[in-house]
Design a protein around this motif. Structure first.
Motif, PDB file in Angstrom:
ATOM      1  N   PRO A 181      -7.090  -4.489   6.915  1.00  0.00           N
ATOM      2  CA  PRO A 181      -6.497  -3.249   6.392  1.00  0.00           C
ATOM      3  C   PRO A 181      -5.412  -3.449   5.347  1.00  0.00           C
ATOM      4  CG  PRO A 181      -6.690  -3.162   8.788  1.00  0.00           C
ATOM      5  CD  PRO A 181      -7.026  -4.562   8.385  1.00  0.00           C
ATOM      6  N   ILE A 182      -4.649  -4.542   5.452  1.00  0.00           N
ATOM      7  CA  ILE A 182      -3.511  -4.703   4.544  1.00  0.00           C
ATOM      8  C   ILE A 182      -3.966  -4.891   3.104  1.00  0.00           C
ATOM      9  CG2 ILE A 182      -3.288  -7.219   4.682  1.00  0.00           C
ATOM     10  CD1 ILE A 182      -0.480  -4.543   4.668  1.00  0.00           C
ATOM     11  N   VAL A 183      -5.204  -5.325   2.888  1.00  0.00           N
ATOM     12  CA  VAL A 183      -5.668  -5.576   1.523  1.00  0.00           C
ATOM     13  C   VAL A 183      -5.708  -4.276   0.727  1.00  0.00           C
ATOM     14  CG1 VAL A 183      -7.552  -6.436   0.103  1.00  0.00           C
ATOM     15  CG2 VAL A 183      -6.956  -7.631   2.221  1.00  0.00           C
ATOM     16  N   ASP A 184      -6.363  -3.251   1.266  1.00  0.00           N
ATOM     17  CA  ASP A 184      -6.434  -1.968   0.557  1.00  0.00           C
ATOM     18  C   ASP A 184      -5.059  -1.317   0.452  1.00  0.00           C
ATOM     19  OD1 ASP A 184      -9.126  -2.094   0.028  1.00  0.00           O
ATOM     20  OD2 ASP A 184      -9.721  -0.999   1.821  1.00  0.00           O
ATOM     21  N   ILE A 185      -4.252  -1.475   1.492  1.00  0.00           N
ATOM     22  CA  ILE A 185      -2.900  -0.922   1.442  1.00  0.00           C
ATOM     23  C   ILE A 185      -2.112  -1.568   0.307  1.00  0.00           C
ATOM     24  CG2 ILE A 185      -0.695  -0.825   2.677  1.00  0.00           C
ATOM     25  CD1 ILE A 185      -2.306  -0.497   5.266  1.00  0.00           C
ATOM     26  N   ALA A 186      -2.159  -2.893   0.235  1.00  0.00           N
ATOM     27  CA  ALA A 186      -1.406  -3.617  -0.800  1.00  0.00           C
ATOM     28  C   ALA A 186      -1.884  -3.268  -2.196  1.00  0.00           C
ATOM     29  CB  ALA A 186      -1.511  -5.120  -0.563  1.00  0.00           C
ATOM     30  N   LYS A 187      -3.189  -3.078  -2.340  1.00  0.00           N
ATOM     31  CA  LYS A 187      -3.742  -2.777  -3.661  1.00  0.00           C
ATOM     32  C   LYS A 187      -3.352  -1.389  -4.164  1.00  0.00           C
ATOM     33  CE  LYS A 187      -7.782  -5.828  -3.493  1.00  0.00           C
ATOM     34  NZ  LYS A 187      -9.267  -5.893  -3.431  1.00  0.00           N
ATOM     35  N   ASN A 188      -2.926  -0.530  -3.256  1.00  0.00           N
ATOM     36  CA  ASN A 188      -2.631   0.850  -3.645  1.00  0.00           C
ATOM     37  C   ASN A 188      -1.154   1.214  -3.603  1.00  0.00           C
ATOM     38  OD1 ASN A 188      -5.326   2.375  -4.107  1.00  0.00           O
ATOM     39  ND2 ASN A 188      -5.701   1.150  -2.272  1.00  0.00           N
ATOM     40  N   ILE A 189      -0.317   0.371  -3.052  1.00  0.00           N
ATOM     41  CA  ILE A 189       1.123   0.641  -3.046  1.00  0.00           C
ATOM     42  C   ILE A 189       1.675   0.470  -4.462  1.00  0.00           C
ATOM     43  CG2 ILE A 189       3.351  -0.282  -2.281  1.00  0.00           C
ATOM     44  CD1 ILE A 189       2.111  -0.777   0.437  1.00  0.00           C
ATOM     45  N   THR A 190       2.511   1.375  -4.866  1.00  0.00           N
ATOM     46  CA  THR A 190       3.070   1.391  -6.216  1.00  0.00           C
ATOM     47  C   THR A 190       3.666   0.037  -6.619  1.00  0.00           C
ATOM     48  OG1 THR A 190       4.815   2.355  -7.591  1.00  0.00           O
ATOM     49  CG2 THR A 190       5.218   2.300  -5.233  1.00  0.00           C
ATOM     50  N   PRO A 191       3.530  -0.336  -7.891  1.00  0.00           N
ATOM     51  CA  PRO A 191       4.167  -1.562  -8.391  1.00  0.00           C
ATOM     52  C   PRO A 191       5.686  -1.556  -8.266  1.00  0.00           C
ATOM     53  CG  PRO A 191       2.471  -0.810  -9.921  1.00  0.00           C
ATOM     54  CD  PRO A 191       2.666   0.291  -8.921  1.00  0.00           C
ATOM     55  N   LYS A 192       6.271  -0.400  -7.972  1.00  0.00           N
ATOM     56  CA  LYS A 192       7.728  -0.339  -7.776  1.00  0.00           C
ATOM     57  C   LYS A 192       8.147  -1.199  -6.584  1.00  0.00           C
ATOM     58  CE  LYS A 192       7.873   4.495  -9.371  1.00  0.00           C
ATOM     59  NZ  LYS A 192       8.423   4.233 -10.708  1.00  0.00           N
ATOM     60  N   VAL A 193       7.220  -1.455  -5.659  1.00  0.00           N
ATOM     61  CA  VAL A 193       7.497  -2.299  -4.496  1.00  0.00           C
ATOM     62  C   VAL A 193       7.211  -3.748  -4.865  1.00  0.00           C
ATOM     63  CG1 VAL A 193       6.837  -2.815  -2.118  1.00  0.00           C
ATOM     64  CG2 VAL A 193       7.002  -0.432  -2.887  1.00  0.00           C
ATOM     65  N   ASP A 194       8.155  -4.639  -4.564  1.00  0.00           N
ATOM     66  CA  ASP A 194       8.084  -6.017  -5.040  1.00  0.00           C
ATOM     67  C   ASP A 194       7.511  -7.015  -4.041  1.00  0.00           C
ATOM     68  OD1 ASP A 194       9.486  -5.711  -7.696  1.00  0.00           O
ATOM     69  OD2 ASP A 194      10.990  -4.875  -6.353  1.00  0.00           O
ATOM     70  N   ALA A 195       7.537  -6.697  -2.759  1.00  0.00           N
ATOM     71  CA  ALA A 195       7.010  -7.614  -1.753  1.00  0.00           C
ATOM     72  C   ALA A 195       6.692  -6.820  -0.491  1.00  0.00           C
ATOM     73  CB  ALA A 195       8.007  -8.734  -1.446  1.00  0.00           C
ATOM     74  N   LEU A 196       5.731  -7.337   0.295  1.00  0.00           N
ATOM     75  CA  LEU A 196       5.322  -6.678   1.522  1.00  0.00           C
ATOM     76  C   LEU A 196       5.484  -7.639   2.691  1.00  0.00           C
ATOM     77  CD1 LEU A 196       3.973  -4.957  -0.737  1.00  0.00           C
ATOM     78  CD2 LEU A 196       1.968  -4.746   0.748  1.00  0.00           C
ATOM     79  N   VAL A 197       6.268  -7.249   3.688  1.00  0.00           N
ATOM     80  CA  VAL A 197       6.364  -7.978   4.953  1.00  0.00           C
ATOM     81  C   VAL A 197       5.518  -7.210   5.955  1.00  0.00           C
ATOM     82  CG1 VAL A 197       7.892  -8.678   6.840  1.00  0.00           C
ATOM     83  CG2 VAL A 197       8.645  -8.909   4.460  1.00  0.00           C
ATOM     84  N   THR A 198       4.512  -7.863   6.532  1.00  0.00           N
ATOM     85  CA  THR A 198       3.543  -7.164   7.361  1.00  0.00           C
ATOM     86  C   THR A 198       3.512  -7.729   8.779  1.00  0.00           C
ATOM     87  OG1 THR A 198       1.622  -8.568   6.820  1.00  0.00           O
ATOM     88  CG2 THR A 198       2.210  -6.835   5.241  1.00  0.00           C
ATOM     89  N   GLY A 199       2.605  -7.181   9.608  1.00  0.00           N
ATOM     90  CA  GLY A 199       2.500  -7.624  10.992  1.00  0.00           C
ATOM     91  C   GLY A 199       1.264  -7.061  11.664  1.00  0.00           C
ATOM     92  N   HIS A 200       1.344  -6.878  12.964  1.00  0.00           N
ATOM     93  CA  HIS A 200       0.346  -6.225  13.806  1.00  0.00           C
ATOM     94  C   HIS A 200      -0.843  -7.106  14.169  1.00  0.00           C
ATOM     95  CE1 HIS A 200      -1.665  -2.994  15.827  1.00  0.00           C
ATOM     96  NE2 HIS A 200      -2.693  -2.989  14.981  1.00  0.00           N
ATOM     97  N   THR A 201      -1.398  -7.871  13.228  1.00  0.00           N
ATOM     98  CA  THR A 201      -2.578  -8.680  13.534  1.00  0.00           C
ATOM     99  C   THR A 201      -2.221 -10.041  14.134  1.00  0.00           C
ATOM    100  OG1 THR A 201      -2.613  -9.541  11.266  1.00  0.00           O
ATOM    101  CG2 THR A 201      -3.966  -7.597  11.734  1.00  0.00           C
ATOM    102  N   HIS A 202      -0.939 -10.360  14.224  1.00  0.00           N
ATOM    103  CA  HIS A 202      -0.457 -11.620  14.790  1.00  0.00           C
ATOM    104  C   HIS A 202      -0.979 -12.830  14.009  1.00  0.00           C
ATOM    105  CE1 HIS A 202       0.596  -9.933  19.074  1.00  0.00           C
ATOM    106  NE2 HIS A 202       0.954  -9.107  18.088  1.00  0.00           N
ATOM    107  N   ALA A 203      -1.289 -12.625  12.737  1.00  0.00           N
ATOM    108  CA  ALA A 203      -1.781 -13.703  11.887  1.00  0.00           C
ATOM    109  C   ALA A 203      -0.648 -14.261  11.034  1.00  0.00           C
ATOM    110  CB  ALA A 203      -2.909 -13.188  10.996  1.00  0.00           C
ATOM    111  N   ALA A 204      -0.903 -15.438  10.456  1.00  0.00           N
ATOM    112  CA  ALA A 204       0.087 -16.083   9.591  1.00  0.00           C
ATOM    113  C   ALA A 204      -0.482 -16.212   8.188  1.00  0.00           C
ATOM    114  CB  ALA A 204       0.439 -17.463  10.131  1.00  0.00           C
ATOM    115  N   TYR A 205       0.257 -15.683   7.215  1.00  0.00           N
ATOM    116  CA  TYR A 205      -0.166 -15.837   5.825  1.00  0.00           C
ATOM    117  C   TYR A 205       0.999 -15.565   4.885  1.00  0.00           C
ATOM    118  CZ  TYR A 205      -0.922 -10.796   6.787  1.00  0.00           C
ATOM    119  OH  TYR A 205      -0.787  -9.494   7.223  1.00  0.00           O
ATOM    120  N   ALA A 206       0.892 -16.172   3.704  1.00  0.00           N
ATOM    121  CA  ALA A 206       1.797 -15.891   2.580  1.00  0.00           C
ATOM    122  C   ALA A 206       0.911 -15.890   1.347  1.00  0.00           C
ATOM    123  CB  ALA A 206       2.895 -16.940   2.478  1.00  0.00           C
TER     124      ALA A 206
END
Length: 604
Positions: free
Chosen positions: A296-321
């Motif tokens: 889910p975070i992929v579509d969310i990230a692709k659509n959040i305004t460029p005004k946002v500079d970074a996304l800290v996420t969670g919920h899936t208990h996965a590790a990524y940068a």
């Protein structure tokens, strides 16, 4: 000898920029303006007060999904996988707030501009040391960790909005009262809930955003939980609340922050993705990594305004940068630090004092292991000791005996089978006509380990361990379903709300079927293979089914389970597990891990 991980590879991206301001006409001029270390101040003549340089590094430390894990998590829940230079992997024991505190404090050394944020689920589904006390111990620990801000997650609503308000503002629990001589003070940090609205007022139930400020540097934080929170939390927990779209909410408040002069923005989102590798240091941006991350975070990230500079996420208990392009096509950092305090993320945001924005050309991020080869933080040790002393009379009681580790991973897990069998046995006590039991995998929070603590004796299962496995205080409920409905429930594991991320129900002894993962959608459940006691399920017949109360309400994307009839509400699900273990195990004859052979999985 404790494992020492290799230095994590930082994700640094350099992009072509034609101009930042009217005074910088070329990318070469920008490169000249950006110092080798953006954290260094410019040099000035003696006698003059030094002025801050144009670029200032801001350290963003983050983690997510702590779930009240103050002590080191047991078994697989307390390990991470690391990719080695030669391509092999190794596992590292990780987690525990005594070690997390030490790592975070070490990371902050020499960093004058440092802020710590979290991506939700700090509480809820917690081990006994925190869950028994309505997660007051977890909030106390987070205060000591100097957490600055967090978003809410779905588990922050396990006990409802009023209890979340108490965790934020303090006060004694309405039924349990105060623990000890002091009144609970609440969180020193703000919980952000931008997309969680009061149905009556239409306003966020907590602050939607928060701004971190230091010496003219301003970074705004917007916090949201997944819009689908009502689907995975009990109806009582979200009563009177409305959950709005994540993207629309973040875009709305990014504009609000911009009008307030805050152009550097971080979104804290309790929703996540699934990297192509489970190793914490997998480089999802490396050549040949494919898409690197899905979910889910992929579509969310692709659509959040460029005004946002970074996304800290969670919920899936996965590790990524990873980097995911924003709507303008510009790469943007998206991170998650697994769960249970096993990792933390260290991100460098380079702040441009001229524009007030983040120079994304210089954003770096990497996950770091919370290893257990560092000194324990004494204040955390004291906190754990205090709460363990209060919990000991309840937590140390033996409730069963096992002959080996009983894991909770895989489509069908040994622990899932054990819990389903316990609920079937409990159901038959309530109604001898009970035919089968179904258990949701998300309700199983940890494995049962043979030697979880040296002091307790090998193979002993304590109440504290059982509580860690099933902390939700659900009841075991009985309902009648037709055979056709049972078939539909099994298909809902891999279709509808669960199509993208299947939730495979754990089944009691006697129920068998084939799960064909080479197919798609509901067809992955092979209808003709479904058997109960060796006989095919009769679509027209009526079956008595035991589930926990969460599933009985249609939770976890199983709407058909909310349509049962002839309801009977039983007792606590942990009590059912305890009774089953005591009846079927002893120190001389411990229970063996179930074979997990009830679901035949076809992968090719």
């Amino acid at each position: 000898m404790s494992a020492t991980p290799q230095a994590p590879r930082r994700r640094r991206r350099t992009f072509l920029i034609t101009a930042v301001t009217a005074g910088l006409a070329t990318a070469g001029a920008l490169a000249a303006a950006l110092p080798a270390s953006a954290g260094e101040a410019a040099t000035y003549k003696p006698g003059h007060h030094p002025k801050p340089s144009r670029y200032q590094d801001v350290q963003l430390l983050s983690f997510n999904d702590l779930h009240g894990n103050l002590e080191p998590p047991a078994g697989s829940s307390g390990r991470v996988t690391e990719v080695q230079a030669d391509g092999t992997t190794k596992t590292i024991d990780a987690g525990g707030v005594e070690y997390l505190a030490t790592h975070l404090r070490k990371a902050r050394e020499g960093k004058k501009y440092s802020v710590t944020a979290a991506g939700g689920d700090m509480v809820g589904a917690s081990p006994l040391i925190s869950g028994l006390f309505h997660d007051e111990p977890a909030i106390e620990a987070l205060n000591k960790l100097d957490l600055d801000v967090t978003s809410v997650g779905n588990h922050e609503f396990d006990e409802g909005a009023k209890e979340l308000g108490r965790l934020q503002n303090g006060g004694c629990h309405p039924t349990a009262g105060c623990y000890g001589d002091t009144k609970f003070k609440g969180a020193d940090f703000p919980y952000l809930a931008a997309n969680v609205l009061d149905e009556k007022t239409g306003k966020p139930i907590l602050k939607p955003y928060w701004v971190w400020k230091k010496n003219g540097v301003k970074v705004g934080f917007i916090g949201v939980t997944l819009e689908g929170t009502p689907d995975i939390v009990s109806a009582d927990g979200v009563k009177g609340l409305k959950f709005k779209d994540e993207v629309e909410t973040i875009n709305k408040y990014a504009k609000v922050l911009e009008r307030q002069g805050v152009k550097s923005v971080v979104a804290l989102i309790h929703e996540g993705g699934f990297p192509a590798s489970t190793s914490y240091n997998y480089d999802c941006d490396s050549p040949g990594a494919g898409d690197g991350i899905s979910g889910p975070i992929v579509d969310i990230a692709k659509n959040i305004t460029p005004k946002v500079d970074a996304l800290v996420t969670g919920h899936t208990h996965a590790a990524y940068a990873c980097t995911i392009n924003d709507p303008s096509g510009k790469p943007r950092m998206v991170t998650s630090a697994a769960s249970f305090g096993r990792l933390y993320t260290d991100t460098t945001l380079t702040y441009d004092r001229w524009t007030g924005d983040i120079a994304r050309t210089a954003v770096e991020s990497a996950n770091h292991v919370v290893t257990r080869d560092v000194p324990k933080a004494p204040d955390m040790t004291a906190l754990i000791s205090k709460w363990n002393t209060l919990a000991a009379p309840i937590g140390n009681r033996a409730i069963g005996y096992i002959s080996g580790d009983i894991g909770n991973t895989g489509n069908e897990s040994p622990l899932g089978d054990l819990i389903a069998d316990a609920q079937l046995a409990n159901g038959k006590e309530l109604d001898p006509e009970t035919d089968l039991a179904l258990m949701n995998p998300g309700g199983i929070r940890a494995p049962l380990t043979y030697a979880a603590k040296g002091a307790e004796g090998d193979g002993v299962v304590t109440y504290a361990e059982g509580f860690t496995v099933q902390p939700f205080a659900n009841t075991v409920n009985l309902q009648d379903f037709t055979g056709a409905q049972i078939i539909q429930v099994l298909k809902e594991q891999v279709s509808g709300a669960n199509a993208a991320a299947p939730k495979i129900l754990q089944v009691s002894a006697g129920l068998t079927y084939t799960l064909d993962l080479t197919k798609s959608g509901a067809d992955r459940v092979v209808t003709d293979s479904i058997r109960l006691g060796g006989a095919a399920i009769d679509p027209a017949a009526t079956y008595r089914v035991a589930t926990n109360s969460f599933l009985a309400g249609g939770g976890d994307g199983f709407p058909t389970l909310g349509q049962g009839t002839n309801d009977l509400v039983g007792g606590d699900d942990l009590a059912a597990l305890e009774k089953y273990l005591l009846a079927n195990s002893s120190a001389a004859a411990p229970i063996a891990p179930p074979a997990a052979d009830r679901i035949t999985v076809v992968t090719q």
